[in-house]
Design a protein around this motif. Structure first.
Motif, PDB file in Angstrom:
ATOM      1  N   VAL A  58       0.850  -1.185   0.000  1.00  0.00           N
ATOM      2  CA  VAL A  58       0.000   0.000   0.000  1.00  0.00           C
ATOM      3  C   VAL A  58       0.885   1.234   0.000  1.00  0.00           C
ATOM      4  O   VAL A  58       1.811   1.344   0.809  1.00  0.00           O
ATOM      5  CB  VAL A  58      -0.928   0.019   1.231  1.00  0.00           C
ATOM      6  N   TYR A  59       0.622   2.149  -0.937  1.00  0.00           N
ATOM      7  CA  TYR A  59       1.412   3.374  -1.039  1.00  0.00           C
ATOM      8  C   TYR A  59       0.503   4.584  -0.844  1.00  0.00           C
ATOM      9  O   TYR A  59      -0.599   4.645  -1.409  1.00  0.00           O
ATOM     10  CB  TYR A  59       2.088   3.476  -2.410  1.00  0.00           C
ATOM     11  N   ALA A  60       0.973   5.526  -0.038  1.00  0.00           N
ATOM     12  CA  ALA A  60       0.231   6.768   0.191  1.00  0.00           C
ATOM     13  C   ALA A  60       0.945   7.925  -0.502  1.00  0.00           C
ATOM     14  O   ALA A  60       2.172   8.002  -0.497  1.00  0.00           O
ATOM     15  CB  ALA A  60       0.119   7.044   1.683  1.00  0.00           C
ATOM     16  N   ARG A  61       0.158   8.803  -1.083  1.00  0.00           N
ATOM     17  CA  ARG A  61       0.724   9.994  -1.724  1.00  0.00           C
ATOM     18  C   ARG A  61       0.817  11.108  -0.672  1.00  0.00           C
ATOM     19  O   ARG A  61      -0.193  11.471  -0.057  1.00  0.00           O
ATOM     20  CB  ARG A  61      -0.163  10.435  -2.897  1.00  0.00           C
ATOM     21  N   LYS A  62       2.014  11.603  -0.466  1.00  0.00           N
ATOM     22  CA  LYS A  62       2.217  12.640   0.545  1.00  0.00           C
ATOM     23  C   LYS A  62       2.930  13.842  -0.059  1.00  0.00           C
ATOM     24  O   LYS A  62       3.776  13.688  -0.944  1.00  0.00           O
ATOM     25  CB  LYS A  62       3.027  12.090   1.714  1.00  0.00           C
ATOM     26  N   THR A  63       2.584  14.993   0.456  1.00  0.00           N
ATOM     27  CA  THR A  63       3.199  16.240  -0.007  1.00  0.00           C
ATOM     28  C   THR A  63       4.403  16.571   0.878  1.00  0.00           C
ATOM     29  O   THR A  63       4.333  16.474   2.115  1.00  0.00           O
ATOM     30  CB  THR A  63       2.188  17.396   0.046  1.00  0.00           C
ATOM     31  N   GLN A  72      -0.378  11.816   7.885  1.00  0.00           N
ATOM     32  CA  GLN A  72      -1.043  10.982   6.888  1.00  0.00           C
ATOM     33  C   GLN A  72      -0.960  11.602   5.492  1.00  0.00           C
ATOM     34  O   GLN A  72      -0.971  10.892   4.483  1.00  0.00           O
ATOM     35  CB  GLN A  72      -2.520  10.779   7.257  1.00  0.00           C
ATOM     36  N   LEU A  73      -0.880  12.926   5.457  1.00  0.00           N
ATOM     37  CA  LEU A  73      -0.900  13.626   4.174  1.00  0.00           C
ATOM     38  C   LEU A  73       0.435  14.273   3.822  1.00  0.00           C
ATOM     39  O   LEU A  73       0.656  14.659   2.669  1.00  0.00           O
ATOM     40  CB  LEU A  73      -1.990  14.715   4.182  1.00  0.00           C
ATOM     41  N   TYR A  87      14.245  15.403  -4.339  1.00  0.00           N
ATOM     42  CA  TYR A  87      12.931  15.902  -3.928  1.00  0.00           C
ATOM     43  C   TYR A  87      13.066  17.290  -3.322  1.00  0.00           C
ATOM     44  O   TYR A  87      14.109  17.643  -2.746  1.00  0.00           O
ATOM     45  CB  TYR A  87      12.290  14.970  -2.899  1.00  0.00           C
ATOM     46  N   ASP A  88      11.965  18.081  -3.454  1.00  0.00           N
ATOM     47  CA  ASP A  88      11.945  19.435  -2.895  1.00  0.00           C
ATOM     48  C   ASP A  88      10.568  19.692  -2.290  1.00  0.00           C
ATOM     49  O   ASP A  88       9.621  18.921  -2.491  1.00  0.00           O
ATOM     50  CB  ASP A  88      12.250  20.457  -3.998  1.00  0.00           C
ATOM     51  N   VAL A  89      10.435  20.788  -1.589  1.00  0.00           N
ATOM     52  CA  VAL A  89       9.166  21.160  -0.958  1.00  0.00           C
ATOM     53  C   VAL A  89       8.067  21.276  -2.019  1.00  0.00           C
ATOM     54  O   VAL A  89       8.297  21.779  -3.123  1.00  0.00           O
ATOM     55  CB  VAL A  89       9.317  22.490  -0.184  1.00  0.00           C
ATOM     56  N   ASP A  90       6.847  20.828  -1.663  1.00  0.00           N
ATOM     57  CA  ASP A  90       5.644  20.828  -2.509  1.00  0.00           C
ATOM     58  C   ASP A  90       5.625  19.701  -3.540  1.00  0.00           C
ATOM     59  O   ASP A  90       4.631  19.540  -4.270  1.00  0.00           O
ATOM     60  CB  ASP A  90       5.433  22.173  -3.223  1.00  0.00           C
ATOM     61  N   ASP A  91       6.725  18.930  -3.632  1.00  0.00           N
ATOM     62  CA  ASP A  91       6.667  17.736  -4.481  1.00  0.00           C
ATOM     63  C   ASP A  91       5.751  16.707  -3.812  1.00  0.00           C
ATOM     64  O   ASP A  91       5.520  16.745  -2.596  1.00  0.00           O
ATOM     65  CB  ASP A  91       8.057  17.131  -4.668  1.00  0.00           C
ATOM     66  N   VAL A  92       5.228  15.796  -4.625  1.00  0.00           N
ATOM     67  CA  VAL A  92       4.391  14.716  -4.087  1.00  0.00           C
ATOM     68  C   VAL A  92       5.168  13.420  -4.200  1.00  0.00           C
ATOM     69  O   VAL A  92       5.732  13.106  -5.250  1.00  0.00           O
ATOM     70  CB  VAL A  92       3.046  14.602  -4.836  1.00  0.00           C
ATOM     71  N   ILE A  93       5.197  12.673  -3.109  1.00  0.00           N
ATOM     72  CA  ILE A  93       5.965  11.448  -3.071  1.00  0.00           C
ATOM     73  C   ILE A  93       5.071  10.284  -2.638  1.00  0.00           C
ATOM     74  O   ILE A  93       4.101  10.473  -1.892  1.00  0.00           O
ATOM     75  CB  ILE A  93       7.158  11.597  -2.076  1.00  0.00           C
ATOM     76  N   GLU A  94       5.353   9.086  -3.165  1.00  0.00           N
ATOM     77  CA  GLU A  94       4.628   7.889  -2.738  1.00  0.00           C
ATOM     78  C   GLU A  94       5.467   7.154  -1.694  1.00  0.00           C
ATOM     79  O   GLU A  94       6.631   6.836  -1.946  1.00  0.00           O
ATOM     80  CB  GLU A  94       4.343   6.968  -3.923  1.00  0.00           C
TER      81      GLU A  94
END
Length: 367
Positions: A58-63, A72-73, A87-94
């Motif tokens: 299970v993968y969650a998308r987080k900012t 959680q987000l 990666y940098d701020v405001d990127d979305v990562i799984e």
């Protein structure tokens, strides 16, 4: 989660005739639902399934943020960079968030949702199979009956034969085989519903198509059908090739073809008449077996006045007006029938016209 689940999905797909991708999508949806429900997660997650190993993740998308307020987000920039320094701020990562005890909960949820999706998909398969049978004849077996319906098994589905669609002269017994006309197929919230009939004129038309090769091949055309189910019907036929006898083709050698249909309809009488674009000829034919002396046509009102010999009047009208009523339905013309005596009295025909009418018709008018 073992490979047994994927084996079970394979088996279901083959057994039920359902696209395996539909079941896999259902499984993924079930796992996502189970995760959000049992772990109180509102995050956007996806499930990755490996059919070879039988494992899931299970993968969650987080900012990515500087300071995490909702774990959680959101994920911190430092933690994200430990995964990938780009990666940098405001990127979305799984991020993988598969719980240790998720397998048991997921299996329960998967069973419930997949079962539901299988049922829905199975209904879709059945609907797709039967929607092509609208306005067609199918053979089924009577399973049961009550005061309102006769329930007919058509293979993968049970259809209801409503009282209004039953033949009044016909008795229905459990396990009897029955040919029915499919009037409509609908996909409802309760699954596919098939509406069938034994009294519809379309049943008579399809039975002739099945029994008469010339009709099936298009050599003979059915122009119109009028029917009072269980009692009497009329059907008009036409052959574009003047060398073909359309009525004879439908009757068959020694009446075998039409008799097969009469037997299927439990003795319903069938008049087969030849169609004509001339309303005089068509209406005269439609009043068979009565003989006709003269037909007066009102094109504007689409009405006809038909004169018959006195002794043929009751035959032309038929019992309770049935013959005239069926002829009018068949031709689409209003038909007013008068006896020879009444026609003379009203001045419609004089002696010379009567004599001419008799001479133009068969000699059996004098019988």
């Amino acid at each position: 989660m073992s490979t047994q689940l994927f084996d079970a999905i394979d088996h279901l797909a083959k057994e039920k005739g359902i696209d395996k991708d539909i079941l896999m999508e259902a499984l993924e949806a079930a796992l996502i639902s189970a995760y959000k429900k049992n772990f109180k997660s509102a995050s956007n997650v996806r499930v990755e399934l490996n059919e070879t190993t039988g494992k899931m993740a299970v993968y969650a998308r987080k900012t990515i943020v500087e300071n995490v307020e909702d774990s959680q987000l959101e994920i911190s920039l430092d933690e994200a960079k430990s995964i990938n320094p780009n990666y940098d701020v405001d990127d979305v990562i799984e991020v993988e968030v598969t719980p240790k005890d998720f397998g048991r909960i997921a299996a329960q949820a998967a069973k419930q949702v997949v079962t539901q999706r299988v049922r829905e998909a199975e209904r879709g398969v059945i609907f797709s199979e039967y929607i092509d049978r609208e306005e067609d004849v199918m053979t089924g077996i009577i399973q049961r009956k009550d005061s309102r319906f006769v329930y007919v098994n058509l293979g993968k589905i049970e259809a209801k034969l409503a009282e209004a669609e039953q033949m009044p002269t016909e008795e229905y017994h459990i396990h009897d085989r029955l040919k029915v006309y499919v009037t409509k197929v609908e996909n409802t919230s309760k699954g596919p519903q098939i509406y069938i009939s034994r009294s519809h004129p379309g049943l008579l038309k399809r039975l002739f198509e099945m029994e008469v090769p010339e009709i099936y091949d298009g050599i003979v055309e059915i122009k119109s059908v009028s029917r009072e189910a269980g009692d009497r019907s009329k059907i008009s036929v036409h052959a574009p090739d003047p060398e073909i006898d359309p009525v004879g083709s439908c009757v068959g050698q020694k009446g075998q073809r039409v008799q097969a249909i009469v037997t299927e309809l439990k003795g319903e009488k069938i008049d087969i008449v030849e169609w004509s674009e001339d309303p005089v000829v068509y209406v005269s034919n439609a009043l068979s077996p009565s003989k006709v002396l003269k037909v007066f046509v009102d094109e504007e009102e689409k009405a006809t006045t038909v004169v018959v010999p006195d002794y043929q009047l009751s035959l032309a009208i038929g019992k309770r007006g049935q013959n005239a009523r069926l002829a009018a339905k068949l031709t689409g013309w209003k038909i007013d029938i008068k006896s020879e005596t009444d026609a003379r009295a009203e001045g419609l025909l004089d002696d010379a016209e009567i004599e001419e009418a008799y001479s133009d018709n068969d000699e059996d008018l004098f019988e």
